[in-house]
Design an enzyme around this catalytic site. Structure first.
Site, PDB file in Angstrom:
ATOM      1  N   HIS A 266       0.769  -0.985   0.604  1.00 46.70           N
ATOM      2  CA  HIS A 266      -0.118  -0.144   0.131  1.00 46.70           C
ATOM      3  C   HIS A 266       0.998   0.846  -0.150  1.00 46.70           C
ATOM      4  O   HIS A 266       1.832   1.300   0.066  1.00 46.70           O
ATOM      5  CB  HIS A 266      -1.270  -0.337   1.371  1.00 46.70           C
ATOM      6  CG  HIS A 266      -0.096  -0.112   2.450  1.00 46.70           C
ATOM      7  ND1 HIS A 266       0.483   1.100   3.033  1.00 46.70           N
ATOM      8  CD2 HIS A 266      -0.221  -0.877   3.737  1.00 46.70           C
ATOM      9  CE1 HIS A 266       1.007   0.796   4.402  1.00 46.70           C
ATOM     10  NE2 HIS A 266       0.561  -0.158   3.973  1.00 46.70           N
TER      11      HIS A 266
ATOM     12  N   CYS B 258       3.311  -4.695   6.641  1.00 42.89           N
ATOM     13  CA  CYS B 258       2.800  -4.393   4.876  1.00 42.89           C
ATOM     14  C   CYS B 258       3.998  -4.181   4.610  1.00 42.89           C
ATOM     15  O   CYS B 258       4.319  -3.611   4.938  1.00 42.89           O
ATOM     16  CB  CYS B 258       1.989  -3.287   5.354  1.00 42.89           C
ATOM     17  SG  CYS B 258       0.486  -4.464   5.975  1.00 42.89           S
TER      18      CYS B 258
END
Length: 195
Positions: A155, A171
């Site tokens: 992301h 992440c």
């Protein structure tokens, strides 16, 4: 001192020139993207982590994403033995994740609902609507193993100054303009290898 700095800069430019790196143009963005991107804090870009087109070093099939957590790079494999290299932020040692997954979902300016483990570590975090202050940034690719959500994402970020570091909760974070570029290229069910 100035001469020494100039000499080092010239050496770095010369070294990069011999690596067959080619910059990749900025992706086109919508009016909303442009407005919200302008609200994300700016960070001085480290050229080591800029977006480059280069010869494929992964040996993977076109359309595959490979993340090298040690070097802090994400590679998107193209046809004709080429790849695009992006700088990323990865999980610190306690939260790092490796494995093979697939892109099961894609979202623009996604909402963020922190997982229970994160809420336990940081009680101050709470769900957020998509937008410039959201930690998921401009785009998110949701990683699944089979039909199970890994809870890991590729992301954007509202902390671009951390690109190149190992500070996330697992992440893979990218500059917002880079995640927009990757999002536009990646198909659903694309293979993702995190090493």
């Amino acid at each position: 001192m100035r001469l020494f700095s100039l000499t080092i800069l010239l050496a770095a430019v010369t070294a990069l020139a011999g690596c067959n790196f080619k910059s990749v143009p900025e992706p086109q963005v919508s009016a909303r993207d442009a407005e919200w991107l302008a609200q994300v804090p700016k960070a001085e870009e480290d050229i080591r982590y800029a977006r480059y087109l280069m010869d494929d070093e992964t040996g993977e099939t076109p359309g595959t994403i490979v993340v090298d957590t040690k070097q802090r790079f994400l590679y998107y494999v193209l046809p004709d033995r080429k790849m695009i290299r992006y700088g990323v932020t990865v999980g610190d040692e306690a939260y790092g994740w490796t494995g093979t997954s697939r892109v099961a979902r894609k979202a623009e300016w996604p909402n963020w609902n922190p997982p229970a483990e994160m809420k336990a570590r940081w009680p101050h975090v709470h769900p957020m609507q998509g937008g410039p202050a959201n930690p998921l940034g401009a785009r998110a690719l949701y990683l699944y193993e089979g039909n199970k959500d890994t809870l890991y994402r590729i992301h954007g970020t509202n902390e671009p100054e951390k690109i190149g570091l190992a500070v996330s909760s697992g992440c893979i974070r990218m500059r917002n303009i880079d995640v927009i570029d990757l999002y536009n290229r990646v198909d659903l069910n694309a293979k993702v290898i995190v090493r």
